[in-house]
Structures are given as C-alpha cells and as structure tokens.
Design a protein around this motif. Structure first.
Motif, PDB file in Angstrom:
ATOM      1  N   MET A   1       0.842  -1.183   0.000  1.00  0.00           N
ATOM      2  CA  MET A   1       0.000   0.000   0.000  1.00  0.00           C
ATOM      3  C   MET A   1       0.882   1.240   0.000  1.00  0.00           C
ATOM      4  N   THR A   2       0.507   2.241  -0.764  1.00  0.00           N
ATOM      5  CA  THR A   2       1.286   3.475  -0.792  1.00  0.00           C
ATOM      6  C   THR A   2       0.443   4.640  -0.299  1.00  0.00           C
ATOM      7  N   LYS A   3       1.093   5.493   0.476  1.00  0.00           N
ATOM      8  CA  LYS A   3       0.491   6.735   0.950  1.00  0.00           C
ATOM      9  C   LYS A   3       1.368   7.877   0.472  1.00  0.00           C
ATOM     10  N   ARG A   4       0.738   8.874  -0.147  1.00  0.00           N
ATOM     11  CA  ARG A   4       1.491  10.012  -0.665  1.00  0.00           C
ATOM     12  C   ARG A   4       0.844  11.300  -0.197  1.00  0.00           C
ATOM     13  N   PHE A  20      -4.051   7.403  -1.121  1.00  0.00           N
ATOM     14  CA  PHE A  20      -3.716   6.012  -0.845  1.00  0.00           C
ATOM     15  C   PHE A  20      -4.067   5.167  -2.070  1.00  0.00           C
ATOM     16  N   THR A  21      -3.114   4.332  -2.499  1.00  0.00           N
ATOM     17  CA  THR A  21      -3.358   3.405  -3.602  1.00  0.00           C
ATOM     18  C   THR A  21      -2.687   2.072  -3.290  1.00  0.00           C
ATOM     19  N   GLU A  23      -0.251  -1.125  -3.858  1.00  0.00           N
ATOM     20  CA  GLU A  23       1.108  -1.271  -4.368  1.00  0.00           C
ATOM     21  C   GLU A  23       1.090  -1.671  -5.839  1.00  0.00           C
ATOM     22  N   ASP A  48      -5.650   6.498   8.604  1.00  0.00           N
ATOM     23  CA  ASP A  48      -4.775   5.991   7.540  1.00  0.00           C
ATOM     24  C   ASP A  48      -5.049   4.509   7.295  1.00  0.00           C
ATOM     25  N   GLU A  52      -6.211   2.788   3.878  1.00  0.00           N
ATOM     26  CA  GLU A  52      -5.440   1.697   3.278  1.00  0.00           C
ATOM     27  C   GLU A  52      -6.328   0.494   2.973  1.00  0.00           C
ATOM     28  N   THR A  60      -8.865   4.382  -5.247  1.00  0.00           N
ATOM     29  CA  THR A  60      -7.927   5.455  -4.974  1.00  0.00           C
ATOM     30  C   THR A  60      -8.580   6.345  -3.924  1.00  0.00           C
TER      31      THR A  60
END
Length: 247
Positions: A1-4, A20-21, A23, A48, A52, A60
């Motif tokens: 999982m990515t958080k930007r 959040f998207t 991986e 968060d 996730e 998204t």
C-alpha cells in the motif's frame, strides 16, 4: 500500500491531504475514487489504516484534513479529548467554525485532486462522526461526480440546522447508506425518521441501518468505544455498498 502526501488548493487556503493506492498501481487510472471525511480528531494512523483498507479493495482514496484553516493541531487522545477541558475547547472551536458550507466548497478541490490522479469516473464518499453529514452534503453538491455516499455514526444528518443534509435530499443522485449507532444523541430516532422521509420523497436509493449495541464511534479503531465485531460488520456493509455502486 502506498500513501502520498499532497496539498490541495481551495478557495480558503491549502489543505493537506493524503492519497492512498494499492502497491504497484500507478495513479488512479481505471480505479474508482473515494473521499474519506474524517471524524473530529483529524487525520491520524487510525484513519490511515481505514484508507489503506479501502485502497486494498480497489479504490484510490483521498483523506483530506478538514481543519486545515487552523494550522497545526493535535494529536488528540481520542479516549480523553472531550473529557479534558483544554482539548475539548480546542476541538469544539474547530468543529463549530468548520461549517458544512466550507467543506462543500473544499470538496470541489478534493474532487479535482482525485481527477489529477486519473479518477475521472464516479466517486464515493464516506464520513465518520462529523464527516458523515459532509459525505452526504458532498453528494448533494456534486451529483454529477458522487455516485455513492455513506455515513457511519454521523451526527446532525436531519437536524434543524439550515445546512442539515436532509434539506438537500432532492439534489442527491447517489446511492446513500447510513449506519447509525444504537443510541446516539447526535442522531436520535426522530432525525433518523426525518432523514428517511426526505430521502424517500426525493426518490433516493438509500439504506438506514441501526447498529444495535454500538456506541458513537464504534467503527474507528482508536476510539474508546471501538467494537471489533461491529467494525467488521461496518466494513462488510461499506465495501459491498461501494462495489455495487462504483464497480
């Protein structure tokens, strides 16, 4: 999982937010978007984790800070924030001065932020506590974009206030799901009945479900009243609702 971390320009300033998207997924192309409207304690690890989980389900997810007008604040101890006089005064001030109209205006920027991630199709909204009414009002304000709106232990959904979501039911084109705590002073039975009537009269596809035995805040893991079984039930309902409504 990515958080930007990103920054969203609004009519009133710059709102910090996070995207959040899953991986391995570049951008939001072909993925439906979800805006997660926070509860009164603001963005934090518990929210968060919820973002996730939604991202892992194929969305998204945008988690904006609705209190950005106040600069730095918190973190708050969710177990004692409202029992401690100092933190209660801070929270009540931010809550009282962050109006529904402000969040409605901000939501135009939130939708633009998702579009910049490649999310150009239908969007879902979900809110907890103070975010519940905002999720529904976003659906009313942006019916061409919001296809599904959910509230969990949201307060004031059919109050006497002029910005109560039930007053804008006729503008909603989204499907609506409302999960209420078993006993909740912020959303008593008379408000539930008033909201149901407004949605029926507006011919909005909706469900209002009462989670018997759950207290206000039961779905969020860092609340003192968090209920694991009740929270999993909420997740089952929410993910099914979004899958049916957004694909």
């Amino acid at each position: 999982m990515t958080k930007r971390a990103i920054k969203i320009e609004t009519l009133d300033g710059t709102a910090p937010a996070a995207i959040f998207t899953a991986e391995g997924h570049a951008g939001g192309q072909s993925r439906p978007g979800v805006i997660l409207y926070m509860d009164a304690f603001g963005p934090r690890p518990a929210l968060d984790g919820m973002a996730e989980r939604l991202a892992a389900a194929g969305y998204t997810v945008l988690l904006p800070d609705l209190f950005y007008r106040y600069g730095a604040y918190g973190p708050f101890d969710t177990a004692t924030a409202f029992s401690n006089a100092e933190s209660r005064d801070v929270l009540m001030g931010m809550l009282g001065n962050t109006t529904q109209d402000m969040t409605i205006r901000d939501s135009a920027g939130f939708l633009d932020a998702l579009a910049a991630e490649g999310v150009t199709g239908p969007v879902g909204t979900v809110g907890y506590c103070m975010g519940g009414a905002r999720a529904l009002n976003a659906a009313a304000a942006y019916p061409e974009r919001v296809a599904a709106a959910a509230s969990f232990h949201g307060g004031g959904l059919a109050s006497d206030a002029p910005d109560s979501p039930h007053r804008r039911a006729a503008d909603i084109r989204a499907r609506v799901y409302v999960g209420s705590a078993g006993v909740d002073k912020s959303f008593p039975p008379e408000q539930s009945a008033r909201l149901a009537q407004a949605l029926r009269e507006a011919e909005v596809d909706h469900i209002i479900e009462n989670y018997i035995g759950m207290a206000h805040g039961w779905a969020v893991s860092d609340h003192g009243v968090y209920d694991p079984e009740g929270s999993e039930r909420h997740w089952k309902r929410l993910l099914s609702f979004f899958e049916e409504s957004l694909g």
